[in-house]
Scaffold this motif. Sequence first.
Motif, mmCIF file in Angstrom:
data_model
loop_
_atom_site.group_PDB
_atom_site.id
_atom_site.type_symbol
_atom_site.label_atom_id
_atom_site.label_comp_id
_atom_site.label_asym_id
_atom_site.label_seq_id
_atom_site.Cartn_x
_atom_site.Cartn_y
_atom_site.Cartn_z
ATOM 1 N N GLU A 145 21.120 47.273 67.925
ATOM 2 C CA GLU A 145 19.649 47.220 67.989
ATOM 3 C C GLU A 145 19.128 46.124 67.055
ATOM 4 N N ASP A 146 18.285 45.230 67.587
ATOM 5 C CA ASP A 146 17.727 44.147 66.780
ATOM 6 C C ASP A 146 16.865 44.691 65.650
ATOM 7 N N VAL A 147 16.994 44.083 64.474
ATOM 8 C CA VAL A 147 16.188 44.454 63.307
ATOM 9 C C VAL A 147 15.150 43.366 63.043
ATOM 10 N N VAL A 148 15.637 42.153 62.756
ATOM 11 C CA VAL A 148 14.738 41.047 62.432
ATOM 12 C C VAL A 148 15.522 39.741 62.531
ATOM 13 N N THR A 149 14.794 38.679 62.785
ATOM 14 C CA THR A 149 15.388 37.345 62.757
ATOM 15 C C THR A 149 14.600 36.509 61.769
ATOM 16 N N HIS A 150 15.312 35.885 60.843
ATOM 17 C CA HIS A 150 14.681 35.000 59.867
ATOM 18 C C HIS A 150 15.135 33.579 60.147
ATOM 19 N N ILE A 151 14.182 32.664 60.124
ATOM 20 C CA ILE A 151 14.465 31.253 60.369
ATOM 21 C C ILE A 151 14.091 30.479 59.112
ATOM 22 N N LEU A 152 15.065 29.734 58.587
ATOM 23 C CA LEU A 152 14.859 28.975 57.354
ATOM 24 C C LEU A 152 14.982 27.487 57.634
ATOM 25 N N SER A 153 14.146 26.720 56.998
ATOM 26 C CA SER A 153 14.256 25.270 57.086
ATOM 27 C C SER A 153 15.533 24.831 56.378
ATOM 28 N N LEU A 154 16.211 23.858 56.957
ATOM 29 C CA LEU A 154 17.408 23.318 56.325
ATOM 30 C C LEU A 154 17.095 22.211 55.329
ATOM 31 N N THR A 155 15.869 21.738 55.325
ATOM 32 C CA THR A 155 15.488 20.623 54.458
ATOM 33 C C THR A 155 15.867 20.855 52.997
ATOM 34 N N PRO A 156 15.580 22.023 52.415
ATOM 35 C CA PRO A 156 15.944 22.211 51.003
ATOM 36 C C PRO A 156 17.459 22.173 50.748
ATOM 37 N N PHE A 157 18.252 22.366 51.786
ATOM 38 C CA PHE A 157 19.708 22.411 51.636
ATOM 39 C C PHE A 157 20.380 21.062 51.867
ATOM 40 N N LYS A 158 19.658 20.085 52.440
ATOM 41 C CA LYS A 158 20.288 18.842 52.890
ATOM 42 C C LYS A 158 21.088 18.136 51.810
ATOM 43 N N LYS A 159 20.492 17.882 50.664
ATOM 44 C CA LYS A 159 21.179 17.121 49.619
ATOM 45 C C LYS A 159 22.382 17.885 49.075
ATOM 46 N N ILE A 160 22.191 19.157 48.791
ATOM 47 C CA ILE A 160 23.292 19.916 48.194
ATOM 48 C C ILE A 160 24.452 20.071 49.183
ATOM 49 N N VAL A 161 24.160 20.274 50.464
ATOM 50 C CA VAL A 161 25.225 20.394 51.457
ATOM 51 C C VAL A 161 25.954 19.060 51.616
ATOM 52 N N LYS A 162 25.203 17.968 51.636
ATOM 53 C CA LYS A 162 25.826 16.634 51.736
ATOM 54 C C LYS A 162 26.754 16.394 50.544
ATOM 55 N N ASP A 163 26.258 16.686 49.336
ATOM 56 C CA ASP A 163 27.079 16.517 48.135
ATOM 57 C C ASP A 163 28.295 17.443 48.165
ATOM 58 N N TYR A 164 28.085 18.661 48.628
ATOM 59 C CA TYR A 164 29.178 19.631 48.707
ATOM 60 C C TYR A 164 30.255 19.150 49.683
ATOM 61 N N PHE A 165 29.840 18.603 50.834
ATOM 62 C CA PHE A 165 30.804 18.061 51.796
ATOM 63 C C PHE A 165 31.626 16.951 51.166
ATOM 64 N N MET A 166 30.947 16.050 50.464
ATOM 65 C CA MET A 166 31.663 14.922 49.853
ATOM 66 C C MET A 166 32.692 15.404 48.840
ATOM 67 N N ILE A 167 32.305 16.361 48.010
ATOM 68 C CA ILE A 167 33.250 16.819 46.988
ATOM 69 C C ILE A 167 34.369 17.649 47.620
ATOM 70 N N ARG B 134 32.901 23.998 42.717
ATOM 71 C CA ARG B 134 32.378 25.345 42.453
ATOM 72 C C ARG B 134 30.958 25.305 41.905
ATOM 73 N N GLY B 135 30.679 24.312 41.054
ATOM 74 C CA GLY B 135 29.322 24.177 40.520
ATOM 75 C C GLY B 135 28.305 23.912 41.622
ATOM 76 N N LEU B 136 28.622 22.996 42.528
ATOM 77 C CA LEU B 136 27.721 22.724 43.656
ATOM 78 C C LEU B 136 27.588 23.942 44.565
ATOM 79 N N HIS B 137 28.703 24.646 44.763
ATOM 80 C CA HIS B 137 28.663 25.844 45.600
ATOM 81 C C HIS B 137 27.760 26.899 44.976
ATOM 82 N N ASN B 138 27.848 27.063 43.668
ATOM 83 C CA ASN B 138 26.973 28.013 42.976
ATOM 84 C C ASN B 138 25.507 27.609 43.110
#
Length: 161
Positions: A76-98, A122-126
């Motif tokens: 049974e569906d409860v809720v769907t949350h949609i988040l912008s990825l914009t705040p994650f872009k830099k950290i995810v890019k840096d995380y991929f590189m490392i 680990r620091g970027l992941h945190n």
Amino acid sequence: MGENASDTARLVDVELDETVGRAAPDIEHERAVAIFDLVEENSFQPVGDEGSGPYKLRISLVDARLVFAISRESGEDVVTHILSLTPFKKIVKDYFMICESYYEAIRSATPRQIEAIDMGRRGLHNEGSQLLKDRLDGKIEVDFDTARRLFTLVCVLHWRG
């Protein structure tokens, strides 16, 4: 948390959108481990739905947005949350590189070099995990370890997409 809350404020199943394709074996391994660890131990409670779990979670990327579709164990569906990825872009890019540096290092670097890269990873992941926890605030209550495992899955989706 009482016994009842610990039985209900948790995830029993996590699914990643498979339409974005498969990733490299290292990344698929990270996904499998994160899902296993997440299902084994987590704290997950959609705000306003106290005591109505346990829950299933489907994570996907739609139109450059992160979608958390939550249902009950019964489906049974409860809720769907949609988040912008914009705040994650830099950290995810840096995380991929490392991470790329880390995977390369484990093939040829010294233990000291691997450890240094891993500390940075680990620091970027945190940092990404805390950002995700903050972005879910008021929507889904999660502890830091749950946020860490969820952040790993967000990164896997990025890697595939």
